[in-house]
Scaffold this motif. Structure first.
Motif, PDB file in Angstrom:
ATOM      1  N   ALA A  85     -15.589   7.826   1.521  1.00  0.00           N
ATOM      2  CA  ALA A  85     -14.060   7.618   1.716  1.00  0.00           C
ATOM      3  C   ALA A  85     -12.539   7.448   1.246  1.00  0.00           C
ATOM      4  N   LYS A  86     -11.652   7.534   1.769  1.00  0.00           N
ATOM      5  CA  LYS A  86     -10.524   8.126   1.223  1.00  0.00           C
ATOM      6  C   LYS A  86     -10.093   6.862   0.644  1.00  0.00           C
ATOM      7  N   ASN A  87     -10.234   5.153   1.071  1.00  0.00           N
ATOM      8  CA  ASN A  87      -9.733   3.984   0.101  1.00  0.00           C
ATOM      9  C   ASN A  87     -10.397   3.182   0.032  1.00  0.00           C
ATOM     10  N   ASP A  88     -10.349   2.560  -0.463  1.00  0.00           N
ATOM     11  CA  ASP A  88     -11.192   0.893  -0.797  1.00  0.00           C
ATOM     12  C   ASP A  88     -11.614   0.226   0.275  1.00  0.00           C
ATOM     13  N   ILE A  89     -10.536   0.475   1.905  1.00  0.00           N
ATOM     14  CA  ILE A  89     -10.795  -0.008   3.068  1.00  0.00           C
ATOM     15  C   ILE A  89     -12.262   0.750   3.811  1.00  0.00           C
ATOM     16  N   ALA A 138     -23.793  -6.717  -3.345  1.00  0.00           N
ATOM     17  CA  ALA A 138     -24.153  -5.470  -3.842  1.00  0.00           C
ATOM     18  C   ALA A 138     -23.996  -4.533  -4.049  1.00  0.00           C
ATOM     19  N   LEU A 139     -23.709  -3.857  -2.700  1.00  0.00           N
ATOM     20  CA  LEU A 139     -23.431  -2.517  -2.281  1.00  0.00           C
ATOM     21  C   LEU A 139     -21.827  -2.464  -2.471  1.00  0.00           C
ATOM     22  N   CYS A 140     -21.423  -3.495  -2.453  1.00  0.00           N
ATOM     23  CA  CYS A 140     -19.526  -3.589  -2.745  1.00  0.00           C
ATOM     24  C   CYS A 140     -19.687  -3.265  -4.323  1.00  0.00           C
ATOM     25  N   ASP A 141     -20.142  -3.909  -4.945  1.00  0.00           N
ATOM     26  CA  ASP A 141     -19.942  -3.866  -6.735  1.00  0.00           C
ATOM     27  C   ASP A 141     -20.270  -2.495  -7.380  1.00  0.00           C
ATOM     28  N   ALA A 142     -21.721  -1.935  -6.302  1.00  0.00           N
ATOM     29  CA  ALA A 142     -21.864  -0.988  -7.064  1.00  0.00           C
ATOM     30  C   ALA A 142     -20.732  -0.064  -6.593  1.00  0.00           C
ATOM     31  N   ALA A 143     -19.949  -0.395  -5.309  1.00  0.00           N
ATOM     32  CA  ALA A 143     -19.517   1.352  -5.089  1.00  0.00           C
ATOM     33  C   ALA A 143     -17.921   0.437  -6.169  1.00  0.00           C
ATOM     34  N   GLY A 144     -17.887  -0.275  -6.708  1.00  0.00           N
ATOM     35  CA  GLY A 144     -16.407  -0.675  -7.643  1.00  0.00           C
ATOM     36  C   GLY A 144     -15.845  -1.579  -6.702  1.00  0.00           C
ATOM     37  N   LEU A 145     -15.817  -2.367  -5.525  1.00  0.00           N
ATOM     38  CA  LEU A 145     -15.270  -3.303  -4.846  1.00  0.00           C
ATOM     39  C   LEU A 145     -15.808  -4.368  -5.753  1.00  0.00           C
ATOM     40  N   ASP A 163     -26.314 -26.239  12.878  1.00  0.00           N
ATOM     41  CA  ASP A 163     -27.401 -26.656  11.721  1.00  0.00           C
ATOM     42  C   ASP A 163     -27.689 -26.875  10.883  1.00  0.00           C
ATOM     43  N   ALA A 164     -27.533 -25.565  10.445  1.00  0.00           N
ATOM     44  CA  ALA A 164     -28.157 -24.670   9.314  1.00  0.00           C
ATOM     45  C   ALA A 164     -26.549 -24.189   8.829  1.00  0.00           C
ATOM     46  N   GLY A 165     -26.877 -23.942   7.508  1.00  0.00           N
ATOM     47  CA  GLY A 165     -25.587 -23.287   7.065  1.00  0.00           C
ATOM     48  C   GLY A 165     -25.832 -21.877   7.283  1.00  0.00           C
ATOM     49  N   HIS A 166     -23.631 -21.383   6.482  1.00  0.00           N
ATOM     50  CA  HIS A 166     -24.451 -19.769   6.620  1.00  0.00           C
ATOM     51  C   HIS A 166     -23.896 -19.205   5.619  1.00  0.00           C
ATOM     52  N   ALA A 167     -23.957 -17.527   5.239  1.00  0.00           N
ATOM     53  CA  ALA A 167     -23.159 -16.762   4.329  1.00  0.00           C
ATOM     54  C   ALA A 167     -22.416 -16.221   5.100  1.00  0.00           C
ATOM     55  N   TRP A 168     -21.618 -16.012   4.048  1.00  0.00           N
ATOM     56  CA  TRP A 168     -20.798 -14.277   5.120  1.00  0.00           C
ATOM     57  C   TRP A 168     -20.349 -14.082   3.459  1.00  0.00           C
ATOM     58  N   ASN A 169     -19.198 -12.665   3.318  1.00  0.00           N
ATOM     59  CA  ASN A 169     -18.664 -12.138   1.958  1.00  0.00           C
ATOM     60  C   ASN A 169     -16.931 -12.136   2.255  1.00  0.00           C
ATOM     61  N   ALA A 170     -16.449 -12.086   1.394  1.00  0.00           N
ATOM     62  CA  ALA A 170     -14.558 -11.826   0.908  1.00  0.00           C
ATOM     63  C   ALA A 170     -14.529 -10.479   0.081  1.00  0.00           C
ATOM     64  N   VAL A 171     -13.963  -9.905   0.008  1.00  0.00           N
ATOM     65  CA  VAL A 171     -14.348  -9.062  -0.242  1.00  0.00           C
ATOM     66  C   VAL A 171     -12.076  -8.356  -0.532  1.00  0.00           C
ATOM     67  N   GLN A 172     -12.110  -7.643  -1.968  1.00  0.00           N
ATOM     68  CA  GLN A 172     -10.709  -7.284  -1.773  1.00  0.00           C
ATOM     69  C   GLN A 172     -10.897  -5.804  -1.623  1.00  0.00           C
TER      70      GLN A 172
END
Length: 645
Positions: A53-57, A114-121, A139-148
């Motif tokens: 990878a060349k950058n964070d994105i 977890a993978l982002c943390d390990a990759a330094g993101l 009906d059920a709650g959901h989970a997703w992510n924020a990433v910088q």
């Protein structure tokens, strides 16, 4: 004049356009063909995915593509109703998701973070509610992510990026969707509403009601509407990464309630947190005070302890102010298992009482130091603390009595035990201060007898509580110990009361002792009746000692009581001896009065017996023995004379 655009701003805008519009073919291809041996740990996988990878994105993209390609949605968890179970929670942790390659949204988001943390993101796990294109809330709650990436926050949903649920079968269909990779906040808010408003990444966050009711067009207009007070989510996120898990939970829950006051999970989390904090504070304060009670040399910072108690009471009230607002049947079942607000406040009333008990005992302990001269002000200080302690302990006891006895048995017992300990302390202080009789005037003797009456009542109150506790718990060590202390303390108290009573009688009959001719039959009868009452103190005290052979200092107390008994019998003998002397003239003048002669002989025999009883307990003192022997010999001579008449 035509104004040219700022080249720095233009460059920034171009960089962001490039950031989100670059070609991912190579990074995607590499992410879809990761060798199995590179997926055996999170760190190993993150290293492989981001190696080119060349950058964070590109790092964030590689992780997103691998998860959406290699992790399958486990729809059986939904079908079988396993959401929310401890077993499912364990399976959704990142390591288990990597191992099993199956998860629900929680597992997808956990692994992505977890993978982002390990990759330094910088990345975060987000929970909330979602809705489909038809504005239907799941009906059920959901989970997703924020990433910088490149210093800016975006939102990604690897679960929705992995596929969708088939309308007819309700089974998950694996189908990569890049629309949910690095989504802008203004777009994501159409379908995803985070519980914590900071993860909307908007300066004017929506409420849940707005999310549920606004149309797509209305929602677009709402997003760009300036806020009356700008919400600086960037600052909140910066603090988020500086906080520990507890502070994150508190801050997050408070923000949630700011925008959605009825959010059941935020209410339950905050309520449970402050509830648990009140229990922790309670345990710490109780430990400190009990250590102070056990160790007479240990000093306590009462200001600190009172501050901790007040803080704990605040936690109780704050916790239950949240828990009382939870309106969810499942959560209420868990809440009903907790100690009620009233019961917890009773525990803190007990702590107040325990602290006052410690203070009372602390005042009393210094009085046993011979170098300290106790004053009436000291006694009043002890009783003032004792009164406060009783009020607190009684208020706790009332609440315990109104609850299920079995549930509150231990708390009831400990409150009652320390109430018993308090009464013992008060009784000891009163007995120590008022147990004096030498060289006192009539008023002083009355005051001291009243003080010992109060001490006796305090000892009896303690004993009644102990009896009550032993019926509930026959093995209570402290109750058994106090029961033994009661016998010794009460026996010693009765000894002191007996001597004060003797001193009072000496003053009451001062003229009769000085002018023995005043002792006629009527006066002697009253005096004998009064003095015989003194023997009750001796008998009761000795009986207590006999019933409790292991009492500390039992022999010393027994010796004191026997000395009191000897003095009492000596007084009884003296009264009868004086009466006999007063009646000798009558028998000489009227020698034919047989009844008087018989009475005199009986009186002489009783007097001799009283002196002999006194000798039994006082004979070790040579002076007293000589005095008593002289009177016995004299009475024997008188008896011989009476017989001759």
């Amino acid at each position: 004049m035509k104004q040219h655009p700022n080249p720095i701003i233009l460059l920034f805008l171009l960089c962001n356009i490039t950031l989100l519009a670059q070609n991912y073919n190579k990074i995607d291809q590499r992410a879809r063909t990761v060798p199995f041996q590179e997926t055996t740990s999170i760190n190993k996988l993150a290293t492989y995915l981001t190696a080119t990878a060349k950058n964070d994105i590109e790092k964030a993209r590689a992780i997103y593509v691998w998860i959406t390609h290699d992790i399958t949605y486990n729809d059986t968890i939904l079908v079988n109703g396993w959401l929310g179970t401890p077993e499912n929670w364990k399976q959704q942790q990142a390591e288990n998701v990597l191992k099993n390659r199956r998860a629900v949204c929680e597992g997808f988001a956990n692994l992505y973070k977890a993978l982002c943390d390990a990759a330094g993101l910088k990345a975060e796990f987000i929970t909330g509610i979602v809705k489909n294109d038809n504005n239907v809330i799941a009906d059920a709650g959901h989970a997703w992510n924020a990433v910088q990436v490149e210093g800016k926050w975006y939102l990604s949903d690897p679960t929705w990026g992995a596929g969708y649920a088939d309308y007819w079968t309700n089974h998950f269909i694996q189908d990569f969707n890049e629309d949910y990779f690095l989504v802008s906040p203004s777009k994501m808010i159409h379908s995803h509403l985070p519980d914590d408003p900071i993860w909307q990444l908007l300066s004017n966050p929506l409420t849940e009601q707005e999310f549920r009711t606004l149309s797509a067009d209305a929602l677009d207009r709402r997003v760009i509407t300036p806020a009356y007070f700008t919400f600086y989510y960037q600052d909140s996120i910066a603090r988020w990464f500086q906080q520990d898990s507890v502070m994150r939970m508190i801050a997050s829950s408070e923000r949630i309630l700011q925008y959605n006051p009825d959010n059941k999970y935020a209410l339950a989390r905050l309520g449970t947190h402050f509830y648990n904090l009140s229990l922790i504070t309670y345990a710490r304060v109780e430990e400190l005070i009990l250590n102070g009670l056990d160790d007479s040399k240990r000093s306590l910072d009462t200001f600190q302890i009172i501050s901790m108690i007040i803080a704990g009471e605040h936690h109780v009230k704050k916790g239950w102010s949240y828990l009382a607002l939870v309106n969810d049947s499942k959560l209420k079942l868990n809440i009903e298992e907790l100690l009620s607000e009233q019961a917890l406040l009773a525990e803190y009333a007990y702590l107040h009482g325990l602290l006052c008990t410690w203070r009372s005992i602390g005042y009393a302990r210094k009085f046993y130091d011979n170098a300290y001269k106790m004053s009436i002000n000291d006694i009043e200080s002890i009783h003032a603390e004792g009164q406060r302690a009783r009020q607190y302990l009684n208020s706790a006891k009332i609440i315990y009595n109104n609850r299920n006895k079995e549930t509150y048995k231990n708390t009831f017992i400990k409150a009652r035990l320390h109430e018993a300990l308090l009464y013992f302390c008060l009784g000891q202080a009163d007995a120590f201060y008022y147990g004096k009789w030498r060289d006192l005037n009539k008023k002083e003797l009355e005051v001291n007898m009243a003080g010992l009456d109060r001490a006796e009542n305090e000892y009896n109150m303690m004993n009644n509580i102990i009896a009550e506790i032993l019926k509930i718990d026959a093995n209570s060590i402290l109750a058994g110990s106090l029961q033994k202390e009661y016998a010794g303390a009460m026996a010693s108290l009765l000894n002191d009361k007996g001597y004060i009573y003797l001193a009072q009688l000496e003053q009451k009959y001062a003229d009769e002792w000085k002018f023995q001719e005043r002792i006629d039959k009527s006066m002697a009868s009253r005096m004998l009746t009064d003095y015989r009452k003194c023997n009750d103190y001796c008998k009761n005290g000795l009986a207590l000692l006999e019933q409790n052979a292991s009492i500390e200092n039992a022999q010393a107390i027994r010796d004191n009581l026997n000395t009191l008994r000897g003095n009492t019998y000596a007084c009884l003998g003296d009264i009868q001896a004086r009466l006999i002397n007063n009646n000798l003239r009558s028998i000489r003048a009227k020698s034919d009065e047989k009844m008087l002669k018989i009475w005199l002989l009986q009186s002489i025999d009783e007097a001799i017996e009283h002196y002999r009883e006194a000798l039994t307990w006082l004979g070790s003192d040579k002076d007293i023995k000589s005095y008593l022997d002289k009177y016995v010999d004299r009475l024997k001579t008188i008896r011989q004379d009476v017989v001759k008449f």
